[in-house]
Design a protein around this motif. Structure first.
Motif, PDB file in Angstrom:
ATOM      1  N   GLU A 124       0.549  -1.440  -0.159  1.00 26.23           N
ATOM      2  CA  GLU A 124       0.159  -0.076   0.178  1.00 26.23           C
ATOM      3  C   GLU A 124       0.655   1.173  -0.150  1.00 26.23           C
ATOM      4  O   GLU A 124       0.650   2.156  -0.438  1.00 26.23           O
ATOM      5  CB  GLU A 124      -1.221  -0.064   1.207  1.00 26.23           C
ATOM      6  N   MET A 125       2.440   1.080   0.858  1.00 26.24           N
ATOM      7  CA  MET A 125       3.017   2.079   0.377  1.00 26.24           C
ATOM      8  C   MET A 125       3.384   2.444  -0.349  1.00 26.24           C
ATOM      9  O   MET A 125       3.514   3.047  -0.582  1.00 26.24           O
ATOM     10  CB  MET A 125       3.952   1.677   1.752  1.00 26.24           C
ATOM     11  N   ASN A 126       4.044   1.854  -1.214  1.00 27.06           N
ATOM     12  CA  ASN A 126       4.639   1.050  -2.080  1.00 27.06           C
ATOM     13  C   ASN A 126       4.291   2.265  -3.456  1.00 27.06           C
ATOM     14  O   ASN A 126       4.189   3.141  -4.529  1.00 27.06           O
ATOM     15  CB  ASN A 126       4.988   0.037  -3.030  1.00 27.06           C
ATOM     16  N   ALA A 127       2.093   1.289  -3.435  1.00 27.43           N
ATOM     17  CA  ALA A 127       1.175   2.461  -4.563  1.00 27.43           C
ATOM     18  C   ALA A 127       1.336   4.503  -3.889  1.00 27.43           C
ATOM     19  O   ALA A 127       0.945   4.425  -4.732  1.00 27.43           O
ATOM     20  CB  ALA A 127      -0.171   1.512  -4.330  1.00 27.43           C
ATOM     21  N   GLU A 128       1.027   4.013  -2.562  1.00 33.22           N
ATOM     22  CA  GLU A 128       0.629   5.382  -2.336  1.00 33.22           C
ATOM     23  C   GLU A 128       2.193   6.393  -3.277  1.00 33.22           C
ATOM     24  O   GLU A 128       1.930   7.557  -3.266  1.00 33.22           O
ATOM     25  CB  GLU A 128       1.119   5.990  -1.133  1.00 33.22           C
ATOM     26  N   LEU A 129       3.442   5.565  -2.963  1.00 35.34           N
ATOM     27  CA  LEU A 129       4.502   6.495  -3.388  1.00 35.34           C
ATOM     28  C   LEU A 129       4.444   6.684  -5.301  1.00 35.34           C
ATOM     29  O   LEU A 129       4.924   7.319  -5.107  1.00 35.34           O
ATOM     30  CB  LEU A 129       6.170   5.305  -3.071  1.00 35.34           C
ATOM     31  N   THR A 130       4.139   5.303  -5.374  1.00 30.90           N
ATOM     32  CA  THR A 130       4.315   5.471  -6.506  1.00 30.90           C
ATOM     33  C   THR A 130       2.661   6.576  -7.262  1.00 30.90           C
ATOM     34  O   THR A 130       3.312   7.007  -8.601  1.00 30.90           O
ATOM     35  CB  THR A 130       3.655   4.119  -7.380  1.00 30.90           C
ATOM     36  N   GLU A 131       2.216   6.870  -6.859  1.00 25.12           N
ATOM     37  CA  GLU A 131       0.689   7.296  -7.042  1.00 25.12           C
ATOM     38  C   GLU A 131       1.200   9.116  -6.857  1.00 25.12           C
ATOM     39  O   GLU A 131       0.808   9.785  -7.652  1.00 25.12           O
ATOM     40  CB  GLU A 131      -0.454   7.770  -6.565  1.00 25.12           C
ATOM     41  N   SER A 132       1.936   8.866  -5.698  1.00 22.90           N
ATOM     42  CA  SER A 132       2.267  10.519  -5.613  1.00 22.90           C
ATOM     43  C   SER A 132       3.918  10.852  -6.823  1.00 22.90           C
ATOM     44  O   SER A 132       3.910  11.337  -6.874  1.00 22.90           O
ATOM     45  CB  SER A 132       3.096  10.439  -4.170  1.00 22.90           C
ATOM     46  N   MET A 133       4.013   9.814  -7.351  1.00 26.36           N
ATOM     47  CA  MET A 133       5.628  10.078  -7.918  1.00 26.36           C
ATOM     48  C   MET A 133       4.720  10.237  -9.314  1.00 26.36           C
ATOM     49  O   MET A 133       5.712  11.374 -10.482  1.00 26.36           O
ATOM     50  CB  MET A 133       6.768   9.329  -7.973  1.00 26.36           C
ATOM     51  N   SER A 134       3.602   9.938  -9.497  1.00 29.54           N
ATOM     52  CA  SER A 134       2.973  10.003 -10.853  1.00 29.54           C
ATOM     53  C   SER A 134       2.802  11.087 -10.579  1.00 29.54           C
ATOM     54  O   SER A 134       2.039  12.638 -11.482  1.00 29.54           O
ATOM     55  CB  SER A 134       1.899   9.136 -11.097  1.00 29.54           C
ATOM     56  N   GLN A 135       1.917  12.136  -9.554  1.00 30.76           N
ATOM     57  CA  GLN A 135       1.328  12.785  -9.394  1.00 30.76           C
ATOM     58  C   GLN A 135       2.159  14.709  -9.910  1.00 30.76           C
ATOM     59  O   GLN A 135       1.947  15.240 -10.350  1.00 30.76           O
ATOM     60  CB  GLN A 135       0.167  13.022  -8.309  1.00 30.76           C
ATOM     61  N   LEU A 136       2.915  14.406  -8.748  1.00 30.47           N
ATOM     62  CA  LEU A 136       4.161  15.011  -8.909  1.00 30.47           C
ATOM     63  C   LEU A 136       4.928  15.559 -10.042  1.00 30.47           C
ATOM     64  O   LEU A 136       4.977  16.368 -11.051  1.00 30.47           O
ATOM     65  CB  LEU A 136       5.644  14.051  -7.965  1.00 30.47           C
ATOM     66  N   LYS A 137       5.304  13.919 -11.131  1.00 27.34           N
ATOM     67  CA  LYS A 137       5.276  14.402 -13.060  1.00 27.34           C
ATOM     68  C   LYS A 137       4.524  14.826 -13.222  1.00 27.34           C
ATOM     69  O   LYS A 137       5.312  15.896 -14.188  1.00 27.34           O
ATOM     70  CB  LYS A 137       5.911  12.684 -13.308  1.00 27.34           C
ATOM     71  N   THR A 138       3.605  14.696 -12.739  1.00 27.53           N
ATOM     72  CA  THR A 138       2.629  15.630 -14.214  1.00 27.53           C
ATOM     73  C   THR A 138       2.367  17.074 -13.370  1.00 27.53           C
ATOM     74  O   THR A 138       2.512  17.865 -14.209  1.00 27.53           O
ATOM     75  CB  THR A 138       0.729  14.618 -13.711  1.00 27.53           C
ATOM     76  N   THR A 139       2.888  17.399 -12.552  1.00 26.44           N
ATOM     77  CA  THR A 139       2.620  18.553 -11.757  1.00 26.44           C
ATOM     78  C   THR A 139       4.004  19.529 -12.634  1.00 26.44           C
ATOM     79  O   THR A 139       3.924  20.685 -13.111  1.00 26.44           O
ATOM     80  CB  THR A 139       3.015  19.076 -10.025  1.00 26.44           C
ATOM     81  N   VAL A 140       5.003  18.475 -12.807  1.00 25.42           N
ATOM     82  CA  VAL A 140       6.124  19.266 -13.172  1.00 25.42           C
ATOM     83  C   VAL A 140       6.401  19.340 -14.090  1.00 25.42           C
ATOM     84  O   VAL A 140       6.067  19.880 -14.807  1.00 25.42           O
ATOM     85  CB  VAL A 140       7.872  18.190 -12.774  1.00 25.42           C
ATOM     86  N   SER A 141       5.589  18.643 -15.195  1.00 28.62           N
ATOM     87  CA  SER A 141       5.378  18.569 -16.774  1.00 28.62           C
ATOM     88  C   SER A 141       4.629  20.036 -16.520  1.00 28.62           C
ATOM     89  O   SER A 141       4.838  20.695 -17.674  1.00 28.62           O
ATOM     90  CB  SER A 141       5.100  17.054 -16.983  1.00 28.62           C
ATOM     91  N   ARG A 142       3.595  19.768 -15.903  1.00 30.90           N
ATOM     92  CA  ARG A 142       2.704  21.073 -16.405  1.00 30.90           C
ATOM     93  C   ARG A 142       3.233  22.380 -16.150  1.00 30.90           C
ATOM     94  O   ARG A 142       2.809  23.959 -16.472  1.00 30.90           O
ATOM     95  CB  ARG A 142       1.143  20.979 -14.548  1.00 30.90           C
ATOM     96  N   LEU A 143       3.847  22.470 -15.012  1.00 29.00           N
ATOM     97  CA  LEU A 143       4.856  23.812 -14.723  1.00 29.00           C
ATOM     98  C   LEU A 143       5.734  24.161 -15.685  1.00 29.00           C
ATOM     99  O   LEU A 143       5.813  25.241 -16.155  1.00 29.00           O
ATOM    100  CB  LEU A 143       5.840  23.584 -13.073  1.00 29.00           C
ATOM    101  N   GLN A 144       6.274  23.404 -16.560  1.00 25.24           N
ATOM    102  CA  GLN A 144       6.828  23.239 -17.719  1.00 25.24           C
ATOM    103  C   GLN A 144       6.100  23.526 -19.103  1.00 25.24           C
ATOM    104  O   GLN A 144       6.931  25.261 -19.252  1.00 25.24           O
ATOM    105  CB  GLN A 144       7.301  21.643 -17.524  1.00 25.24           C
ATOM    106  N   GLN A 145       5.148  23.056 -18.672  1.00 33.09           N
ATOM    107  CA  GLN A 145       4.145  23.845 -19.931  1.00 33.09           C
ATOM    108  C   GLN A 145       4.153  25.000 -19.704  1.00 33.09           C
ATOM    109  O   GLN A 145       3.703  25.755 -20.911  1.00 33.09           O
ATOM    110  CB  GLN A 145       3.512  22.757 -20.074  1.00 33.09           C
ATOM    111  N   ASP A 146       3.222  25.220 -18.495  1.00 37.39           N
ATOM    112  CA  ASP A 146       3.152  26.698 -18.566  1.00 37.39           C
ATOM    113  C   ASP A 146       4.286  27.597 -18.630  1.00 37.39           C
ATOM    114  O   ASP A 146       3.915  28.561 -19.039  1.00 37.39           O
ATOM    115  CB  ASP A 146       2.732  27.077 -16.574  1.00 37.39           C
ATOM    116  N   HIS A 147       5.623  26.809 -17.897  1.00 37.21           N
ATOM    117  CA  HIS A 147       6.487  28.283 -18.321  1.00 37.21           C
ATOM    118  C   HIS A 147       7.151  28.707 -19.551  1.00 37.21           C
ATOM    119  O   HIS A 147       7.593  29.670 -20.043  1.00 37.21           O
ATOM    120  CB  HIS A 147       7.743  27.753 -17.486  1.00 37.21           C
ATOM    121  N   HIS A 148       6.832  26.738 -20.400  1.00 39.19           N
ATOM    122  CA  HIS A 148       7.089  27.336 -22.235  1.00 39.19           C
ATOM    123  C   HIS A 148       6.423  28.931 -22.630  1.00 39.19           C
ATOM    124  O   HIS A 148       6.163  29.286 -23.252  1.00 39.19           O
ATOM    125  CB  HIS A 148       6.641  26.099 -22.181  1.00 39.19           C
ATOM    126  N   VAL A 149       4.761  28.328 -21.908  1.00 41.21           N
ATOM    127  CA  VAL A 149       3.838  29.052 -22.408  1.00 41.21           C
ATOM    128  C   VAL A 149       3.927  30.654 -22.604  1.00 41.21           C
ATOM    129  O   VAL A 149       3.693  31.606 -23.046  1.00 41.21           O
ATOM    130  CB  VAL A 149       2.371  28.930 -22.244  1.00 41.21           C
TER     131      VAL A 149
END
Length: 237
Positions: A124-149
């Motif tokens: 369960e903890m690994n699943a939480e960490l995986t989900e957190s990492m996925s959300q973090l990657k999504t957030t970073v990607s979104r921030l990079q897109q916002d920065h580019h825009v």
């Protein structure tokens, strides 16, 4: 060491404790630190706490207290110590080899259940960490897109502003040159007019001087001739 755990007693992960107690996961960790600071004992897997039902009750007591948290934690530690007095301390060591496994089926079942709960909690903890990492990657990607825009928008805006400034500068230059040419033409026209006026004035002066000379000559002649000359001055040629 804790020796009040009942056989086959269920253990809870941090997320499950948060749901059971109705508090956030970081609050579970915070309350655990406060309890340990005041002497409370948790089952541990390395640095990770393993919660049982009595631990959840202690966390709920911290949640609902009106007193300072440390004071309530001390009361809970005292209650735990009193509760532990009613149990015989028995340390169960799990051997690392197959030959030393307990022969008692109940003990073996308890160990297997504990390991199963630990494995479930770890997954369960690994699943939480995986989900957190996925959300973090999504957030970073979104921030990079916002920065580019934002960068593209700023660059386009700067180019447009620069183009407008150049256009306004060119318009002002053309307008200035047009006004300068108009003023130059006006100045030349006025100079020409002034020159014409001077020429006419000179002409008038010459005419007046000639008239004065002729008049002076007539005045100096005899009377008879003088009047003839005076009349002749006003005769039409």
């Amino acid at each position: 060491m804790r020796h009040d755990i009942q056989p086959n007693e269920r253990s809870f992960s941090t997320k499950e404790v948060a749901e059971e107690a109705g508090i956030a996961t970081p609050t579970v960790r915070k309350y655990g630190q406060i309890l340990e600071r005041n002497g409370y004992e948790f089952l541990k897997d390395g640095d990770r706490r393993i919660f049982v039902k009595s631990d959840i009750e202690s966390l709920i007591a911290l949640r609902d207290t009106d007193k300072p948290l440390d004071d309530t934690a001390k009361d809970l530690v005292y209650q735990q110590q009193e509760r532990l007095k009613g149990f015989n301390q028995t340390d169960i060591a799990i051997a690392d080899t197959y030959e030393n496994l307990p022969r008692d089926p109940n003990q073996l079942k308890e160990i297997l259940l504990f390991l199963s709960n630990e494995l479930a909690a770890t997954r369960e903890m690994n699943a939480e960490l995986t989900e957190s990492m996925s959300q973090l990657k999504t957030t970073v990607s979104r921030l990079q897109q916002d920065h580019h825009v934002i960068s593209s928008t700023i660059g386009n805006s700067a180019q447009k502003t620069h183009a407008k400034i150049e256009k306004l500068t060119e318009q002002q230059r053309i307008h200035y040159e047009t006004l300068l040419q108009q003023e130059k033409q006006k100045s030349e026209f006025l100079q020409q007019q002034l020159q014409n006026l001077r020429e006419e004035q000179k002409k008038e002066w010459r005419t007046q001087n000639e008239f004065n000379k002729r008049l002076e000559e007539v005045i100096q002649k005899p009377n008879k001739d003088k009047w003839d000359w005076i009349f002749s001055l006003f005769r039409k040629p």
